[in-house]
Structures are given as C-alpha cells and as structure tokens.
Design a protein around this motif. Structure first.
Motif, PDB file in Angstrom:
ATOM      1  N   THR A 180       0.586   8.406 -11.491  1.00 27.78           N
ATOM      2  CA  THR A 180      -0.564   8.398 -10.588  1.00 27.78           C
ATOM      3  C   THR A 180      -0.903   9.793 -10.100  1.00 27.78           C
ATOM      4  O   THR A 180      -2.067  10.112  -9.842  1.00 27.78           O
ATOM      5  CB  THR A 180      -0.284   7.479  -9.385  1.00 27.78           C
ATOM      6  N   HIS A 181       0.114  10.649  -9.978  1.00 28.27           N
ATOM      7  CA  HIS A 181      -0.093  11.987  -9.423  1.00 28.27           C
ATOM      8  C   HIS A 181       0.005  13.072 -10.499  1.00 28.27           C
ATOM      9  O   HIS A 181       0.246  14.236 -10.192  1.00 28.27           O
ATOM     10  CB  HIS A 181       0.905  12.248  -8.296  1.00 28.27           C
ATOM     11  N   ASP A 182      -0.167  12.669 -11.774  1.00 28.93           N
ATOM     12  CA  ASP A 182      -0.244  13.626 -12.891  1.00 28.93           C
ATOM     13  C   ASP A 182       0.972  14.542 -12.985  1.00 28.93           C
ATOM     14  O   ASP A 182       0.858  15.742 -13.225  1.00 28.93           O
ATOM     15  CB  ASP A 182      -1.527  14.481 -12.786  1.00 28.93           C
ATOM     16  N   ILE A 183       2.157  13.986 -12.782  1.00 32.94           N
ATOM     17  CA  ILE A 183       3.395  14.749 -12.952  1.00 32.94           C
ATOM     18  C   ILE A 183       3.794  14.641 -14.427  1.00 32.94           C
ATOM     19  O   ILE A 183       4.020  13.540 -14.929  1.00 32.94           O
ATOM     20  CB  ILE A 183       4.498  14.210 -12.030  1.00 32.94           C
ATOM     21  N   PRO A 184       3.855  15.758 -15.141  1.00 32.43           N
ATOM     22  CA  PRO A 184       4.032  15.702 -16.596  1.00 32.43           C
ATOM     23  C   PRO A 184       5.385  15.174 -17.060  1.00 32.43           C
ATOM     24  O   PRO A 184       5.469  14.515 -18.088  1.00 32.43           O
ATOM     25  CB  PRO A 184       3.829  17.165 -17.029  1.00 32.43           C
ATOM     26  N   ASN A 185       6.440  15.479 -16.350  1.00 36.15           N
ATOM     27  CA  ASN A 185       7.784  15.087 -16.784  1.00 36.15           C
ATOM     28  C   ASN A 185       8.087  13.667 -16.310  1.00 36.15           C
ATOM     29  O   ASN A 185       8.303  13.417 -15.131  1.00 36.15           O
ATOM     30  CB  ASN A 185       8.817  16.063 -16.231  1.00 36.15           C
ATOM     31  N   THR A 186       8.094  12.715 -17.245  1.00 38.52           N
ATOM     32  CA  THR A 186       8.423  11.327 -16.897  1.00 38.52           C
ATOM     33  C   THR A 186       9.625  10.846 -17.711  1.00 38.52           C
ATOM     34  O   THR A 186       9.755   9.664 -17.992  1.00 38.52           O
ATOM     35  CB  THR A 186       7.217  10.397 -17.137  1.00 38.52           C
ATOM     36  N   SER A 187      10.486  11.794 -18.087  1.00 40.46           N
ATOM     37  CA  SER A 187      11.689  11.407 -18.826  1.00 40.46           C
ATOM     38  C   SER A 187      12.609  10.574 -17.932  1.00 40.46           C
ATOM     39  O   SER A 187      12.620  10.719 -16.709  1.00 40.46           O
ATOM     40  CB  SER A 187      12.435  12.646 -19.319  1.00 40.46           C
ATOM     41  N   THR A 188      13.361   9.721 -18.568  1.00 37.23           N
ATOM     42  CA  THR A 188      14.271   8.842 -17.823  1.00 37.23           C
ATOM     43  C   THR A 188      15.275   9.647 -17.009  1.00 37.23           C
ATOM     44  O   THR A 188      15.563   9.327 -15.843  1.00 37.23           O
ATOM     45  CB  THR A 188      15.020   7.907 -18.784  1.00 37.23           C
ATOM     46  N   GLN A 189      15.815  10.730 -17.593  1.00 36.61           N
ATOM     47  CA  GLN A 189      16.813  11.543 -16.899  1.00 36.61           C
ATOM     48  C   GLN A 189      16.219  12.210 -15.662  1.00 36.61           C
ATOM     49  O   GLN A 189      16.817  12.205 -14.580  1.00 36.61           O
ATOM     50  CB  GLN A 189      17.361  12.609 -17.849  1.00 36.61           C
ATOM     51  N   PHE A 190      15.016  12.772 -15.817  1.00 37.83           N
ATOM     52  CA  PHE A 190      14.368  13.446 -14.689  1.00 37.83           C
ATOM     53  C   PHE A 190      14.027  12.460 -13.576  1.00 37.83           C
ATOM     54  O   PHE A 190      14.294  12.703 -12.397  1.00 37.83           O
ATOM     55  CB  PHE A 190      13.093  14.149 -15.164  1.00 37.83           C
ATOM     56  N   LEU A 191      13.455  11.308 -13.947  1.00 42.06           N
ATOM     57  CA  LEU A 191      13.074  10.317 -12.939  1.00 42.06           C
ATOM     58  C   LEU A 191      14.299   9.745 -12.234  1.00 42.06           C
ATOM     59  O   LEU A 191      14.232   9.405 -11.049  1.00 42.06           O
ATOM     60  CB  LEU A 191      12.259   9.198 -13.583  1.00 42.06           C
ATOM     61  N   ALA A 192      15.428   9.667 -12.945  1.00 38.87           N
ATOM     62  CA  ALA A 192      16.655   9.169 -12.306  1.00 38.87           C
ATOM     63  C   ALA A 192      17.129  10.141 -11.230  1.00 38.87           C
ATOM     64  O   ALA A 192      17.548   9.734 -10.138  1.00 38.87           O
ATOM     65  CB  ALA A 192      17.749   8.968 -13.357  1.00 38.87           C
ATOM     66  N   LYS A 193      17.044  11.459 -11.513  1.00 36.91           N
ATOM     67  CA  LYS A 193      17.440  12.463 -10.520  1.00 36.91           C
ATOM     68  C   LYS A 193      16.517  12.412  -9.307  1.00 36.91           C
ATOM     69  O   LYS A 193      16.969  12.460  -8.160  1.00 36.91           O
ATOM     70  CB  LYS A 193      17.400  13.855 -11.145  1.00 36.91           C
ATOM     71  N   HIS A 239       0.835  -1.184   0.000  1.00 40.96           N
ATOM     72  CA  HIS A 239       0.000   0.000   0.000  1.00 40.96           C
ATOM     73  C   HIS A 239       0.879   1.245   0.000  1.00 40.96           C
ATOM     74  O   HIS A 239       1.811   1.353   0.788  1.00 40.96           O
ATOM     75  CB  HIS A 239      -0.892   0.033   1.256  1.00 40.96           C
ATOM     76  N   ASP A 240       0.575   2.187  -0.876  1.00 41.00           N
ATOM     77  CA  ASP A 240       1.232   3.490  -0.898  1.00 41.00           C
ATOM     78  C   ASP A 240       2.728   3.404  -1.196  1.00 41.00           C
ATOM     79  O   ASP A 240       3.477   4.306  -0.858  1.00 41.00           O
ATOM     80  CB  ASP A 240       1.019   4.236   0.431  1.00 41.00           C
ATOM     81  N   TRP A 241       3.173   2.352  -1.828  1.00 41.19           N
ATOM     82  CA  TRP A 241       4.559   2.243  -2.281  1.00 41.19           C
ATOM     83  C   TRP A 241       4.554   2.321  -3.807  1.00 41.19           C
ATOM     84  O   TRP A 241       3.755   1.680  -4.469  1.00 41.19           O
ATOM     85  CB  TRP A 241       5.201   0.933  -1.828  1.00 41.19           C
ATOM     86  N   PHE A 242       5.458   3.107  -4.365  1.00 40.61           N
ATOM     87  CA  PHE A 242       5.494   3.320  -5.798  1.00 40.61           C
ATOM     88  C   PHE A 242       6.930   3.299  -6.309  1.00 40.61           C
ATOM     89  O   PHE A 242       7.866   3.603  -5.575  1.00 40.61           O
ATOM     90  CB  PHE A 242       4.905   4.696  -6.170  1.00 40.61           C
ATOM     91  N   ALA A 243       7.068   2.987  -7.601  1.00 37.03           N
ATOM     92  CA  ALA A 243       8.288   3.305  -8.324  1.00 37.03           C
ATOM     93  C   ALA A 243       8.161   4.751  -8.787  1.00 37.03           C
ATOM     94  O   ALA A 243       7.079   5.336  -8.757  1.00 37.03           O
ATOM     95  CB  ALA A 243       8.461   2.372  -9.518  1.00 37.03           C
ATOM     96  N   ALA A 244       9.277   5.354  -9.229  1.00 39.57           N
ATOM     97  CA  ALA A 244       9.258   6.765  -9.628  1.00 39.57           C
ATOM     98  C   ALA A 244       8.243   7.018 -10.730  1.00 39.57           C
ATOM     99  O   ALA A 244       7.430   7.951 -10.660  1.00 39.57           O
ATOM    100  CB  ALA A 244      10.649   7.202 -10.085  1.00 39.57           C
ATOM    101  N   VAL A 245       8.251   6.186 -11.768  1.00 34.86           N
ATOM    102  CA  VAL A 245       7.336   6.408 -12.894  1.00 34.86           C
ATOM    103  C   VAL A 245       5.889   6.175 -12.477  1.00 34.86           C
ATOM    104  O   VAL A 245       4.981   6.893 -12.915  1.00 34.86           O
ATOM    105  CB  VAL A 245       7.729   5.496 -14.088  1.00 34.86           C
ATOM    106  N   GLY A 246       5.666   5.197 -11.582  1.00 36.89           N
ATOM    107  CA  GLY A 246       4.307   4.937 -11.111  1.00 36.89           C
ATOM    108  C   GLY A 246       3.750   6.106 -10.314  1.00 36.89           C
ATOM    109  O   GLY A 246       2.596   6.508 -10.501  1.00 36.89           O
ATOM    110  N   TYR A 247       4.588   6.680  -9.440  1.00 38.23           N
ATOM    111  CA  TYR A 247       4.127   7.833  -8.658  1.00 38.23           C
ATOM    112  C   TYR A 247       3.855   9.013  -9.575  1.00 38.23           C
ATOM    113  O   TYR A 247       2.864   9.724  -9.412  1.00 38.23           O
ATOM    114  CB  TYR A 247       5.171   8.202  -7.608  1.00 38.23           C
TER     115      TYR A 247
END
Length: 241
Positions: A184-197, A173-181
């Motif tokens: 799920t929370h409508d964050i527009p930037n899902t680029s690999t570089q941004f999610l890695a940071k 419950h309430d655990w996510f990977a970066a891309v999943g979060y």
C-alpha cells in the motif's frame, strides 16, 4: 515541540551493557532525556534525528535549559521516556558502526529500565549523595505502581479507541499486515525475510504501547497478524534508515 524556561540538573544514568550513559533531567516532574548526547554515543547525526522526531505525531520534544556536569547551563532538545523508547526501536543496529552497535543494543534493551530505576527508585547514583530512607523507598515503590496503573489505563484507552474504528468483519481502519502495508505504501522490498524482521520490530513497538496484534486470514500467506499503520510506519522506517 514546546519551549520551556525551566532549568533542570542534567544527570548521567548508567546503562547496563555499555559505558555510555543516558543524560537526563527532571522537567516539570517528568524525566526527560537529552537527544544529542545519545546520538553522539551511537554515532548518528543528531540534527537529522531531531528533524525526524519533530515530524512524528507520537514524539514529545522539548527545548529546555539544563545544567550540565560542568555546572554550565545549556539549551538542549529533550525527549520524554515514551519517545525515547519508540525512537530507539526505529534504530537498526546493523546500520551503525561496529563500535556503536553494542551501545545501540544496550540502549534498546536497558535504557527505559535504567531511566525508571533512577527517577522512580533512586537505584542509580544519586547526585544528592544522601542515602534513601525506608519511607523514600516505599514512596518510590508506590509511585512506580501508580505509574504502571496509569500505563495500563492508557493502554485500555488505546484499545477502546481502536475498537471504535471497526466497521466490518473484513478488518479495521488503518490496520495492516506487513505485506499489506508494504504494498500500500510502495515499499519495494517485500521479501519474506525482510518482512519477518520488520514484523518482529513492529510487534515490539506494539507491546510497548499495550497493543495486541489481530490475526486475519490472507489468501496467499495464510494467517497473518495486523497492527495499526503508525506501528508499521515506525518499524519500516527503522529497517530502511
């Protein structure tokens, strides 16, 4: 936020790597840090940071009267060590001025240790101006060990509560990977570089709170690490501020 009438002596604690200091006072036996002077040193708006912290469940803020270096009492917003550490983790050194960037980096790397050194071992400049005795040093070392044990126990308690939320092999419950979060929370930037940071910042926040990531298999990204939602909230906020 709580309000206290306790008056403490505000001291300036040196931070390696910067000329800026941590203004702190001992309130009810605990080290507390004045937020506004730290914001001023970094060059960010103290009022907006105070509003942000007051809205966070993990933040401990206290309005207290402290005695400044000029000997005059002032009522200031103080934060505890854990809040300071987590708040600093939300700051992006690339979103402040070039002159303030070294201060942000130094605070993020050294502030917690400098605060501990002053209040636990007396290694920073002591306003009492007296040398520490062998007993004082031993007592400080024992206090530091006891504090570390309390931190370890708190980490175990967090882990136990987290495990209790498991209900299926699919995940937690309430655990996510970066891309999943992000999705799920409508964050527009899902680029690999941004999610890695963001992922590196989230891992730092998790380690500071004794939380280990849980790897899961993702259909598109392979094996990814998952962390609690509140960790991602802080990490993403720091990268979008």
């Amino acid at each position: 936020m709580s309000l206290t009438n306790v008056t403490g002596q505000l001291v300036q604690i040196a931070v390696p790597g910067t000329n800026a200091t941590i203004p702190a006072a001992e309130i009810d036996g605990k080290p507390m840090v004045a937020l506004r002077p730290m914001c001023d040193a970094i060059g960010i708006d103290a009022d907006s940071q105070a509003r942000k912290l007051k809205a966070r469940s993990w933040a401990t803020t206290v309005m207290s009267t402290v005695v400044a270096a000029d000997g005059k009492p002032r009522t200031m917003l103080l934060i505890d060590r854990r809040t300071m550490t987590m708040w600093l983790a939300t700051l992006d050194e690339n979103r402040v001025s070039e002159t303030a960037k070294p201060t942000v980096v130094a605070f993020q790397a050294e502030a917690a240790d400098a605060l501990d050194a002053y209040f636990h071992t007396g290694q920073a400049t002591n306003p009492r101006g007296t040398a520490l005795s062998t007993f004082d040093i031993l007592r400080a070392q024992i206090d530091q060990l006891e504090a570390a044990q309390r931190t370890a126990n708190e980490a175990k308690a967090i882990a136990a509560k987290t495990e209790a939320r498991l209900d299926a092999i699919e995940g937690r419950h309430d655990w996510f990977a970066a891309v999943g979060y992000a999705k799920t929370h409508d964050i527009p930037n899902t680029s690999t570089q941004f999610l890695a940071k963001v992922g590196r910042q989230a891992a730092s926040i998790a380690r500071a709170n004794g939380i280990e990531p849980v790897p899961v298999q993702h259909a598109l990204y392979g094996r990814v690490n998952t962390l609690p939602a509140w960790v991602w909230e802080i990490a993403f906020e720091g990268r979008q501020a």
